[in-house]
Design a protein around this motif. Structure first.
Motif, PDB file in Angstrom:
ATOM      1  N   LEU A 113      -4.809  18.692   1.619  1.00 12.96           N
ATOM      2  CA  LEU A 113      -3.299  19.126   1.801  1.00 12.96           C
ATOM      3  C   LEU A 113      -2.467  19.833   0.611  1.00 12.96           C
ATOM      4  N   THR A 114      -2.735  19.410  -0.479  1.00 11.57           N
ATOM      5  CA  THR A 114      -2.090  20.036  -1.831  1.00 11.57           C
ATOM      6  C   THR A 114      -2.788  21.387  -1.660  1.00 11.57           C
ATOM      7  N   PRO A 115      -4.214  21.752  -1.757  1.00 11.44           N
ATOM      8  CA  PRO A 115      -4.677  23.138  -2.083  1.00 11.44           C
ATOM      9  C   PRO A 115      -4.284  23.800  -0.728  1.00 11.44           C
ATOM     10  N   LEU A 116      -4.203  23.130   0.482  1.00 10.41           N
ATOM     11  CA  LEU A 116      -3.896  23.937   1.660  1.00 10.41           C
ATOM     12  C   LEU A 116      -2.403  24.461   1.444  1.00 10.41           C
ATOM     13  N   LEU A 117      -1.475  23.404   1.121  1.00  5.94           N
ATOM     14  CA  LEU A 117       0.034  24.108   1.138  1.00  5.94           C
ATOM     15  C   LEU A 117      -0.011  24.777  -0.134  1.00  5.94           C
ATOM     16  N   THR A 118      -0.639  24.815  -1.134  1.00  6.98           N
ATOM     17  CA  THR A 118      -0.470  25.824  -2.142  1.00  6.98           C
ATOM     18  C   THR A 118      -0.832  27.264  -1.640  1.00  6.98           C
ATOM     19  N   ALA A 119      -1.915  27.286  -0.998  1.00  5.02           N
ATOM     20  CA  ALA A 119      -2.172  28.695  -0.252  1.00  5.02           C
ATOM     21  C   ALA A 119      -1.204  29.045   0.728  1.00  5.02           C
ATOM     22  N   LEU A 120      -0.586  28.354   1.570  1.00  5.48           N
ATOM     23  CA  LEU A 120       0.361  28.658   2.539  1.00  5.48           C
ATOM     24  C   LEU A 120       1.780  28.636   2.155  1.00  5.48           C
ATOM     25  N   THR A 121       2.004  28.599   1.011  1.00  4.22           N
ATOM     26  CA  THR A 121       3.366  28.832   0.282  1.00  4.22           C
ATOM     27  C   THR A 121       3.519  29.564  -1.030  1.00  4.22           C
ATOM     28  N   VAL A 122       4.779  29.930  -1.129  1.00  8.58           N
ATOM     29  CA  VAL A 122       4.890  30.699  -2.481  1.00  8.58           C
ATOM     30  C   VAL A 122       6.354  29.970  -3.205  1.00  8.58           C
ATOM     31  N   PRO A 123       6.527  29.916  -4.475  1.00 10.38           N
ATOM     32  CA  PRO A 123       7.658  29.208  -5.138  1.00 10.38           C
ATOM     33  C   PRO A 123       8.769  30.091  -4.707  1.00 10.38           C
ATOM     34  N   ILE A 124       9.868  29.444  -4.628  1.00  7.76           N
ATOM     35  CA  ILE A 124      10.809  29.808  -4.145  1.00  7.76           C
ATOM     36  C   ILE A 124      11.661  30.540  -5.260  1.00  7.76           C
ATOM     37  N   ALA A 125      12.047  31.786  -5.113  1.00  7.90           N
ATOM     38  CA  ALA A 125      12.685  32.453  -5.995  1.00  7.90           C
ATOM     39  C   ALA A 125      14.112  32.312  -6.480  1.00  7.90           C
ATOM     40  N   ASP A 126      14.291  32.311  -7.686  1.00  5.96           N
ATOM     41  CA  ASP A 126      15.400  31.766  -8.420  1.00  5.96           C
ATOM     42  C   ASP A 126      16.537  32.699  -7.971  1.00  5.96           C
ATOM     43  N   PRO A 127      17.531  32.461  -7.152  1.00 12.15           N
ATOM     44  CA  PRO A 127      18.649  33.512  -6.804  1.00 12.15           C
ATOM     45  C   PRO A 127      19.238  34.042  -7.898  1.00 12.15           C
ATOM     46  N   SER A 128      19.328  33.127  -9.079  1.00  7.10           N
ATOM     47  CA  SER A 128      20.238  33.766 -10.214  1.00  7.10           C
ATOM     48  C   SER A 128      19.437  34.629 -11.035  1.00  7.10           C
ATOM     49  N   PRO A 129      19.998  35.836 -11.395  1.00  6.44           N
ATOM     50  CA  PRO A 129      19.237  37.107 -12.043  1.00  6.44           C
ATOM     51  C   PRO A 129      19.135  36.378 -13.591  1.00  6.44           C
ATOM     52  N   THR A 130      17.839  36.888 -14.071  1.00 12.11           N
ATOM     53  CA  THR A 130      17.577  36.299 -15.658  1.00 12.11           C
ATOM     54  C   THR A 130      17.935  37.403 -16.219  1.00 12.11           C
ATOM     55  N   ASN A 131      18.353  38.490 -15.950  1.00 14.25           N
ATOM     56  CA  ASN A 131      18.793  39.650 -16.775  1.00 14.25           C
ATOM     57  C   ASN A 131      20.272  40.144 -16.459  1.00 14.25           C
ATOM     58  N   PRO A 132      21.099  39.853 -17.269  1.00 12.91           N
ATOM     59  CA  PRO A 132      22.580  39.800 -16.863  1.00 12.91           C
ATOM     60  C   PRO A 132      22.836  41.266 -16.565  1.00 12.91           C
ATOM     61  N   MET A 133      21.798  42.461 -16.846  1.00 10.06           N
ATOM     62  CA  MET A 133      22.176  43.632 -16.382  1.00 10.06           C
ATOM     63  C   MET A 133      21.656  43.838 -14.833  1.00 10.06           C
ATOM     64  N   ALA A 134      20.817  42.910 -14.541  1.00 11.19           N
ATOM     65  CA  ALA A 134      20.230  42.984 -13.086  1.00 11.19           C
ATOM     66  C   ALA A 134      21.098  42.906 -12.083  1.00 11.19           C
ATOM     67  N   ALA A 135      22.363  42.007 -12.298  1.00 11.35           N
ATOM     68  CA  ALA A 135      23.230  41.607 -11.526  1.00 11.35           C
ATOM     69  C   ALA A 135      24.116  42.947 -10.987  1.00 11.35           C
ATOM     70  N   GLY A 136      24.257  43.866 -11.689  1.00 11.72           N
ATOM     71  CA  GLY A 136      24.999  44.994 -11.386  1.00 11.72           C
ATOM     72  C   GLY A 136      24.001  45.983 -10.421  1.00 11.72           C
ATOM     73  N   ASP A 137      22.709  45.769 -10.625  1.00 14.17           N
ATOM     74  CA  ASP A 137      21.887  46.793  -9.968  1.00 14.17           C
ATOM     75  C   ASP A 137      22.004  46.911  -8.464  1.00 14.17           C
TER      76      ASP A 137
END
Length: 215
Positions: free
Chosen positions: A191-215
């Motif tokens: 199941l671990t390799p199966l779920l790894t293949a069928l999922t992706v990491p949840i993106a961090d909703p907070s921008p890492t670049n302060p300038m990106a917040a205004g784009d």
């Protein structure tokens, strides 16, 4: 209806459900009689028919109760793990757990499924209960994966179908060859390799670049 009867009904129903599981597991769904269930529970046929209209309705009540208990148990196990420790491997370990008492339920539900395959009306009714279980499994799985930092790339209910198939197929082999294939082994292995293949990491909703917040 007298208040005493109303208060006793949940206890009577619970006792009939417990007795039915034991009788179905011992004798099979088709061979088990309502009289055997009533005798084991210590009630009359009248008590049975005041709670259930048939053996089929009694089985479906067992199905729903078992589904609710298993989902609640897994939820409790997942909630007991610190969020920082809950990755896919840890989640799979919890999902792969099989209680010893599951063998009786497997015997009962497998035989009823065969009964439903032969009986279109029973199949239709069982499919409705299966669908509700899948929907709840999909909802819970999506939530548990989110806690583990993953999100599905496939339909959650289709994945729930696959996981049920893996569980039931694995248990069939485990109960025939318990020394060769302990219950839950296939899930823990794959199941671990199966779920790894069928999922992706949840993106961090907070921008890492302060300038990106205004784009």
């Amino acid at each position: 209806m007298p208040k005493g009867v109303i208060k006793r009904r949940p206890r009577t129903r619970a006792a009939l459900l417990e007795a039915a599981l034991a009788v179905f597991a011992a004798h099979g769904f088709r061979a088990a009689s309502i009289e055997q269930i009533c005798e084991r529970a210590g009630f009359t046929r009248g008590a049975f028919y005041s709670n259930f209209s048939s053996k089929e309705e009694l089985f479906l009540a067992l199905f729903d109760a078992h589904s609710e208990r298993v989902i609640a148990r897994i939820g409790t196990l997942v909630d007991s793990v610190d969020a920082a420790q809950l990755d896919l491997a840890a989640l799979v370990h919890l999902l792969s757990d099989v209680e010893p008492a599951e063998r009786d339920w497997y015997l009962v539900t497998t035989e009823f499924t065969l009964h439903a395959i032969r009986d279109p009306q029973a199949a239709w009714v069982l499919a409705q209960h299966d669908a509700r279980l899948r929907a709840e499994l999909a909802r819970c799985l999506t939530g548990h994966l989110a806690r583990a930092g993953r999100t599905l790339t496939v339909d959650a209910e289709e994945l729930a179908r696959l996981l049920v198939a893996i569980r039931e197929g694995g248990l069939a082999q485990s109960y025939v060859e318990p020394d060769q294939l302990p219950p839950g082994h296939l899930e823990r292995r794959f199941l671990t390799p199966l779920l790894t293949a069928l999922t992706v990491p949840i993106a961090d909703p907070s921008p890492t670049n302060p300038m990106a917040a205004g784009d």
